[in-house]
Scaffold this motif. Structure first.
Motif, mmCIF file in Angstrom:
data_model
loop_
_atom_site.group_PDB
_atom_site.id
_atom_site.type_symbol
_atom_site.label_atom_id
_atom_site.label_comp_id
_atom_site.label_asym_id
_atom_site.label_seq_id
_atom_site.Cartn_x
_atom_site.Cartn_y
_atom_site.Cartn_z
ATOM 1 N N THR A 1 0.841 -1.187 0.000
ATOM 2 C CA THR A 1 0.000 0.000 0.000
ATOM 3 C C THR A 1 0.879 1.241 0.000
ATOM 4 N N THR A 76 6.095 2.362 0.248
ATOM 5 C CA THR A 76 5.132 1.271 0.090
ATOM 6 C C THR A 76 5.140 0.444 1.363
ATOM 7 N N ASP A 79 1.297 -4.880 3.856
ATOM 8 C CA ASP A 79 0.067 -5.323 4.507
ATOM 9 C C ASP A 79 -0.058 -6.835 4.324
#
Length: 338
Positions: A1, A76, A79
């Motif tokens: 993400t 980034t 997750d």
């Protein structure tokens, strides 16, 4: 993400706040006549005035990798959201009139939410276990009895990323938890910038549910009668620590011209080590509750005519108040008694 954040530029990290429009004042200065503080020349905080704790802690605050003063860092984040499930079932006909069934279900859902800063992610795993045993007896061609016992356990938690050393003590903080599972960084909030540090709080929830139920069904003429009992026992346990590694909040409280006067910058307060708020929780809070929930019901599906059917029934349930095994729970009674 993809995550964006607002972080100090390299000059700001060393005390040079010349890029900030607001005037930065020295918290330790003050004119006894006017009550106003003295500005740092050129908005530069001398190196010997930067707090050792802030200097150590800023190493865990990512450096800007984009131009500008806002949203000047991008990364980034990792997750993790896995879902594992296993379900099994066994059916056994003991005789023409007796049948048993067993079922077990298991869910394991490890979850990790990464963040832009080191050690700022949070773990939120969920694990469920559920077992059921059912015995069905055909009493007669018109009557069937079914007994069930089930047990379910749910375990959910929220915690920081795993840390292998007492970072709080390493950067110079005192009066913090020495529990290895609470090792990490304090959660730091600097007004106008993205917060950093370890995730808080630490919460562990465990729920156990037991159920005993018996249902009896009988057909009598135009009536299909159902009746039964349902007894449930719930056990809920929680352990939580809201700020085991500490929470530090910085605002422009001490770098402004004086109390009640606007100005300054929260980053300056951070660098000189003058937090506006600090808290730490050294002991876990816990709740260990029990609740009993009995129930009864009766239902009649009555076929009055070929075109008219009525479903009539009554149900009684009781949810008992929460109690603790050692009677460690109390509430205020604001009603005065004579």
């Amino acid at each position: 993400t993809t995550r964006f954040a607002t972080v100090p530029t390299d000059p700001m990290r060393t005390g040079n706040l010349g890029e900030i429009a607001a005037t930065i004042h020295d918290p330790l200065s003050g004119d006894p006549t006017t009550g106003r503080r003295t500005p740092f020349p050129g908005n530069v905080i001398p190196a010997n005035r930067i707090s050792p704790i802030s200097r150590n802690l800023i190493e865990y605050w990512p450096r800007a990798n984009l131009a500008g003063l806002g949203n000047n860092f991008v990364t980034t984040a990792t997750d993790l959201d896995n879902y594992n499930q296993v379900t099994t079932r066994i059916d056994k006909n003991i005789s023409d009139n007796d049948r048993i069934m067993g079922r077990y279900a298991y869910i394991d859902q490890p979850t990790l939410r990464g963040d832009y800063a080191p050690l700022a992610g949070r773990n939120a795993p969920l694990r469920n276990n559920n077992g059921l045993l059912q015995y069905t007896r055909i009493v007669s061609p018109r009557a069937v009895n079914e007994f069930r016992f089930s047990y379910a356990r749910s375990a959910a938690s929220f915690s920081q990323e795993v840390v292998s050393e007492n970072l709080g003590a390493k950067i110079g903080l005192r009066n913090i938890s020495n529990d290895p599972k609470e090792w990490g960084l304090p959660s730091v909030s600097v007004a106008g910038y993205s917060g950093f540090g370890s995730f808080s709080p630490t919460i562990n929830n465990f729920t156990d549910r037991f159920q005993w139920a018996d249902d009896f069904t009988m057909t009598a003429g135009k009536h299909n009668l159902k009746m039964g009992v349902d007894l449930r026992r719930v056990r809920y346990r929680q352990r939580s620590a809201q700020s085991p590694r500490g929470f530090i909040q910085y605002q422009a409280n001490f770098s402004n011209p004086g109390p009640g006067v606007g100005g300054g910058n929260a980053l300056a307060d951070y660098l000189v080590g003058t937090p506006g708020f600090w808290q730490v929780q050294l002991e876990e809070l816990g709740f260990d509750g029990r609740s009993t929930q009995p129930g009864l019901y009766f239902q009649d599906d009555w076929k009055v005519t070929r075109r008219l059917s009525l479903t009539l029934g009554v149900r009684w349930e009781y949810n008992s108040p929460w109690v603790q095994p050692r009677n460690n729970m109390a509430v205020f009674n604001f009603q005065r008694t004579p």
